[in-house]
Write a protein that holds these residues in place. Sequence first.
Motif, PDB file in Angstrom:
ATOM      1  N   ASP A 128       0.832  -1.363  -0.065  1.00 59.76           N
ATOM      2  CA  ASP A 128       0.072   0.102   0.080  1.00 59.76           C
ATOM      3  C   ASP A 128       1.066   1.224  -0.059  1.00 59.76           C
ATOM      4  O   ASP A 128       1.845   1.164   0.574  1.00 59.76           O
ATOM      5  CB  ASP A 128      -1.119   0.076   1.362  1.00 59.76           C
ATOM      6  N   THR A 135       7.941  -2.149  -5.868  1.00 67.37           N
ATOM      7  CA  THR A 135       7.174  -3.536  -6.062  1.00 67.37           C
ATOM      8  C   THR A 135       8.040  -4.850  -5.850  1.00 67.37           C
ATOM      9  O   THR A 135       7.381  -5.984  -5.943  1.00 67.37           O
ATOM     10  CB  THR A 135       6.792  -3.611  -7.724  1.00 67.37           C
ATOM     11  N   ARG A 138       2.977 -10.169  -2.259  1.00 68.49           N
ATOM     12  CA  ARG A 138       1.319  -9.709  -1.733  1.00 68.49           C
ATOM     13  C   ARG A 138       0.839  -9.186  -2.939  1.00 68.49           C
ATOM     14  O   ARG A 138       1.478  -8.579  -3.631  1.00 68.49           O
ATOM     15  CB  ARG A 138       1.793  -8.807  -0.345  1.00 68.49           C
ATOM     16  N   SER A 139      -0.608  -9.068  -2.793  1.00 73.27           N
ATOM     17  CA  SER A 139      -1.371  -8.685  -3.775  1.00 73.27           C
ATOM     18  C   SER A 139      -1.525  -7.167  -3.901  1.00 73.27           C
ATOM     19  O   SER A 139      -1.508  -6.389  -2.961  1.00 73.27           O
ATOM     20  CB  SER A 139      -2.660  -9.156  -3.800  1.00 73.27           C
ATOM     21  N   LEU A 140      -1.533  -6.635  -4.870  1.00 74.18           N
ATOM     22  CA  LEU A 140      -1.938  -5.339  -5.007  1.00 74.18           C
ATOM     23  C   LEU A 140      -3.101  -4.833  -4.946  1.00 74.18           C
ATOM     24  O   LEU A 140      -3.780  -3.637  -4.858  1.00 74.18           O
ATOM     25  CB  LEU A 140      -1.254  -4.651  -6.378  1.00 74.18           C
ATOM     26  N   GLU A 141      -4.006  -5.891  -5.060  1.00 80.39           N
ATOM     27  CA  GLU A 141      -5.597  -5.336  -4.933  1.00 80.39           C
ATOM     28  C   GLU A 141      -5.882  -4.814  -3.627  1.00 80.39           C
ATOM     29  O   GLU A 141      -5.491  -4.829  -2.715  1.00 80.39           O
ATOM     30  CB  GLU A 141      -6.349  -6.741  -5.016  1.00 80.39           C
ATOM     31  N   GLY A 142      -6.716  -3.519  -4.058  1.00 77.59           N
ATOM     32  CA  GLY A 142      -7.014  -2.506  -2.980  1.00 77.59           C
ATOM     33  C   GLY A 142      -5.958  -1.831  -2.316  1.00 77.59           C
ATOM     34  O   GLY A 142      -6.209  -0.915  -1.440  1.00 77.59           O
ATOM     35  N   THR A 143      -4.846  -1.669  -2.854  1.00 73.64           N
ATOM     36  CA  THR A 143      -3.783  -0.938  -2.502  1.00 73.64           C
ATOM     37  C   THR A 143      -3.572   0.332  -3.344  1.00 73.64           C
ATOM     38  O   THR A 143      -4.491   0.408  -4.204  1.00 73.64           O
ATOM     39  CB  THR A 143      -2.515  -1.391  -2.648  1.00 73.64           C
TER      40      THR A 143
END
Length: 284
Positions: A101, A131, A178-183
């Motif tokens: 995030d 990243t 870790r996923s970037l979704e929602g960040t």
Amino acid sequence: MKDTRKYFFVGARFFVLEKMLEMGLDITVIATVKDSPADKILSAKNIEHLTITSKKQLLELIENTSFDVLVSNGCPYILPISKLRKSNEVYVNIHPSLLPDLRGFHPVNGAILFNRPQGATCHLMDDGIDTGGIIAQCKVTDKPTMPLDLLYQLSFLAEAKAFMKAHELDFIPEKEKRSLEGTIYYSRKEEDQTITIEDDMDSIFTKVKAFQVAGQYAHFLHHDVIYYVLDIMRIETDMFADDNYRNNEIIHIYQNNVLTKDNDSYILWRLSSDEGLVKGEALL
């Protein structure tokens, strides 16, 4: 066991470097951004270092230096890691947010602007921006309600702690990326610092708090004059209960402070100037 690796430090901030010096690490090169806080502190302490003024200069220095671990902290240049890295080299960056995030250049502002948990991360560097694989983190707060200048300082102190944790882990990243979704990726934009009549008061308060340091202040345009908002606060008083003031109307002006009406309360604006403001006008 003594760490025999050779380190290369590059950046603009001092806290991580200070910890590296305290740990007695073998720092082959200390390269700081010219006129940055780190550059000024090292000069004041008479600690030998190089100053960096361009990406080209930095790339040449990296290519001509033998080291095991490069530590980046506040380096303004995106490095082509896949082209630079030799087989024995590790490149790590220490970033003032809880990655993934708030990637980007201004994560501390973003933490306040978007009300996100704040901290610091040490991660492997790759060709992207913030990243690479996460090695270690240090949390500052779940809700960034403190002043921006203090949040900056605590975030930079957290960077030093994140580096120490990463060093203890031998700079080995987490197994799962870790996923970037929602960040959020955040770098400052003029529109984020500009207050307009379309903004509701909650948004205005957030903008002011998110940029409340010199050189960043939120601002608005009034009769072709830019006014910077140094602080803002909500005032509860019965003083004007019998007066028919309109929302956003200027009620009182004194020493660059402006009081306006907002529904059942009042807003005190501490401005860079009150020149040109007139009682009875709408501020926005």
